[in-house]
Motif scaffolding. Structure first.
Motif, PDB file in Angstrom:
ATOM      1  N   ALA A 167       0.821  -1.211   0.000  1.00 23.29           N
ATOM      2  CA  ALA A 167       0.000   0.000   0.000  1.00 23.29           C
ATOM      3  C   ALA A 167       0.855   1.262   0.000  1.00 23.29           C
ATOM      4  O   ALA A 167       0.433   2.314  -0.492  1.00 23.29           O
ATOM      5  CB  ALA A 167      -0.924  -0.002   1.210  1.00 23.29           C
ATOM      6  N   LEU A 168       2.064   1.170   0.529  1.00 23.12           N
ATOM      7  CA  LEU A 168       2.958   2.331   0.533  1.00 23.12           C
ATOM      8  C   LEU A 168       3.343   2.746  -0.884  1.00 23.12           C
ATOM      9  O   LEU A 168       3.732   3.896  -1.109  1.00 23.12           O
ATOM     10  CB  LEU A 168       4.221   2.015   1.342  1.00 23.12           C
ATOM     11  N   ARG A 169       3.248   1.817  -1.819  1.00 20.37           N
ATOM     12  CA  ARG A 169       3.658   2.100  -3.197  1.00 20.37           C
ATOM     13  C   ARG A 169       2.483   2.551  -4.061  1.00 20.37           C
ATOM     14  O   ARG A 169       2.681   2.871  -5.239  1.00 20.37           O
ATOM     15  CB  ARG A 169       4.308   0.863  -3.813  1.00 20.37           C
ATOM     16  N   GLN A 170       1.273   2.573  -3.493  1.00 24.75           N
ATOM     17  CA  GLN A 170       0.119   3.030  -4.262  1.00 24.75           C
ATOM     18  C   GLN A 170       0.212   4.527  -4.526  1.00 24.75           C
ATOM     19  O   GLN A 170       0.741   5.286  -3.717  1.00 24.75           O
ATOM     20  CB  GLN A 170      -1.177   2.722  -3.514  1.00 24.75           C
ATOM     21  N   SER A 171      -0.352   4.944  -5.629  1.00 20.61           N
ATOM     22  CA  SER A 171      -0.332   6.361  -5.962  1.00 20.61           C
ATOM     23  C   SER A 171      -1.575   6.704  -6.771  1.00 20.61           C
ATOM     24  O   SER A 171      -2.293   5.826  -7.257  1.00 20.61           O
ATOM     25  CB  SER A 171       0.926   6.714  -6.764  1.00 20.61           C
ATOM     26  N   GLY A 172      -1.827   7.988  -6.900  1.00 18.95           N
ATOM     27  CA  GLY A 172      -2.918   8.454  -7.749  1.00 18.95           C
ATOM     28  C   GLY A 172      -4.280   7.970  -7.288  1.00 18.95           C
ATOM     29  O   GLY A 172      -4.610   7.970  -6.099  1.00 18.95           O
ATOM     30  N   GLU A 173      -5.072   7.510  -8.248  1.00 19.79           N
ATOM     31  CA  GLU A 173      -6.446   7.114  -7.966  1.00 19.79           C
ATOM     32  C   GLU A 173      -6.528   5.864  -7.098  1.00 19.79           C
ATOM     33  O   GLU A 173      -7.566   5.582  -6.497  1.00 19.79           O
ATOM     34  CB  GLU A 173      -7.202   6.858  -9.271  1.00 19.79           C
ATOM     35  N   PHE A 174      -5.446   5.087  -7.012  1.00 17.28           N
ATOM     36  CA  PHE A 174      -5.480   3.854  -6.246  1.00 17.28           C
ATOM     37  C   PHE A 174      -5.246   4.093  -4.755  1.00 17.28           C
ATOM     38  O   PHE A 174      -5.525   3.225  -3.940  1.00 17.28           O
ATOM     39  CB  PHE A 174      -4.432   2.874  -6.782  1.00 17.28           C
ATOM     40  N   ARG A 175      -4.702   5.256  -4.378  1.00 23.21           N
ATOM     41  CA  ARG A 175      -4.448   5.539  -2.959  1.00 23.21           C
ATOM     42  C   ARG A 175      -5.732   6.040  -2.313  1.00 23.21           C
ATOM     43  O   ARG A 175      -6.313   7.028  -2.714  1.00 23.21           O
ATOM     44  CB  ARG A 175      -3.337   6.577  -2.807  1.00 23.21           C
ATOM     45  N   ARG A 176      -6.171   5.314  -1.273  1.00 22.58           N
ATOM     46  CA  ARG A 176      -7.411   5.651  -0.598  1.00 22.58           C
ATOM     47  C   ARG A 176      -7.166   6.320   0.753  1.00 22.58           C
ATOM     48  O   ARG A 176      -7.987   7.093   1.233  1.00 22.58           O
ATOM     49  CB  ARG A 176      -8.258   4.383  -0.420  1.00 22.58           C
ATOM     50  N   TYR A 177      -6.042   5.991   1.416  1.00 27.36           N
ATOM     51  CA  TYR A 177      -5.734   6.536   2.730  1.00 27.36           C
ATOM     52  C   TYR A 177      -4.309   7.092   2.744  1.00 27.36           C
ATOM     53  O   TYR A 177      -3.471   6.678   1.936  1.00 27.36           O
ATOM     54  CB  TYR A 177      -5.879   5.450   3.807  1.00 27.36           C
TER      55      TYR A 177
END
Length: 239
Positions: A167-177
């Motif tokens: 989850a630390l690598r999520q970015s843009g529209e995929f990051r929820r928190y």
């Protein structure tokens, strides 16, 4: 306490079985966790007020003891029936979630490809779920469930830690928190994992090491690159 909450994340594996999973699954996870937390708090307060701290600590069947202490001993059988139904409900959720995980692993060559079959009408991985049910029955009959809880908690904490790291690598529209949520989850998982009973850590670590060794042997035991690609799985598969 961690094991009591383990399972709500199984919802996240059911993306192929729900409508609009991007909004439905996050909402379901938050709602289910909140409802369960509220129910646990209410039951904990009732049990503490009825039995007291010492009485609750010594009880092996706290809900039944609460009913007896309240002068309703005739309802103990109903409480036991409700507890059994709740356990079966949790088991069904476990089979649904882990069955989907087994399906994904089979698609990527980590489990036998025969498990990568989805029912054409109901869209459920029937082979994986039936196999999982058989394995669970064998485990219940042949193992000490108290020890299994510790090992299960260790393994679950490890892959929850991996999920938080991802989850630390999520970015843009995929990051929820915000990122601090994932950092908190990652640190919490690691701390809980290393503070489990040493036997659970050793057995769980050995199982994970054996699984990783088996995967390495499978991926490096093929000579042709196309065979390795097939084992790793492909995103271009039939829906």
């Amino acid at each position: 306490m961690f094991f009591a909450f383990a399972g709500y994340a199984r919802i996240a594996t059911l993306g192929e079985e729900v409508r609009d999973p991007r909004s439905t699954i996050p909402r379901a996870v938050v709602l289910s966790l909140g409802i369960v937390l509220a129910v646990y708090l209410v039951l904990a307060v009732i049990a503490l007020r009825t039995l007291g701290v010492d009485g609750l600590a010594e009880s092996t069947a706290p809900l039944s003891d609460v009913v007896r202490a309240a002068g309703h001993g005739g309802w103990v059988a109903v409480v036991a029936l409700g507890a059994s139904a709740a356990c079966l409900g949790a088991l069904l959720g476990l089979i649904a979630g882990v069955g989907r995980t087994a399906l994904a692993m089979a698609r990527h060559g980590d489990l036998p490809s025969a498990l990568a079959v989805v029912h054409p009408q109901r869209s459920v991985p029937q082979r994986a779920e039936i196999t999982l049910g058989i394995v669970l029955v064998v485990l219940v009959i042949m193992t000490d469930l108290r020890a299994a809880v510790g090992v299960s908690s260790f393994c679950v904490l490890v892959y929850y830690a991996i999920a938080n790291a991802s989850a630390l690598r999520q970015s843009g529209e995929f990051r929820r928190y915000p990122r601090f949520v994932a950092w908190t989850g990652l640190v919490g998982c690691v701390v809980l994992a290393i503070t489990l009973p040493i036997s659970a850590v050793i057995v769980g670590g050995a199982l994970l090491a054996a699984a990783l060794a088996g995967r390495w042997a499978i991926l490096h035991g093929t000579d042709a690159p196309e065979e390795r690609d097939e084992i790793r799985g492909s995103d271009h598969r039939e829906p």
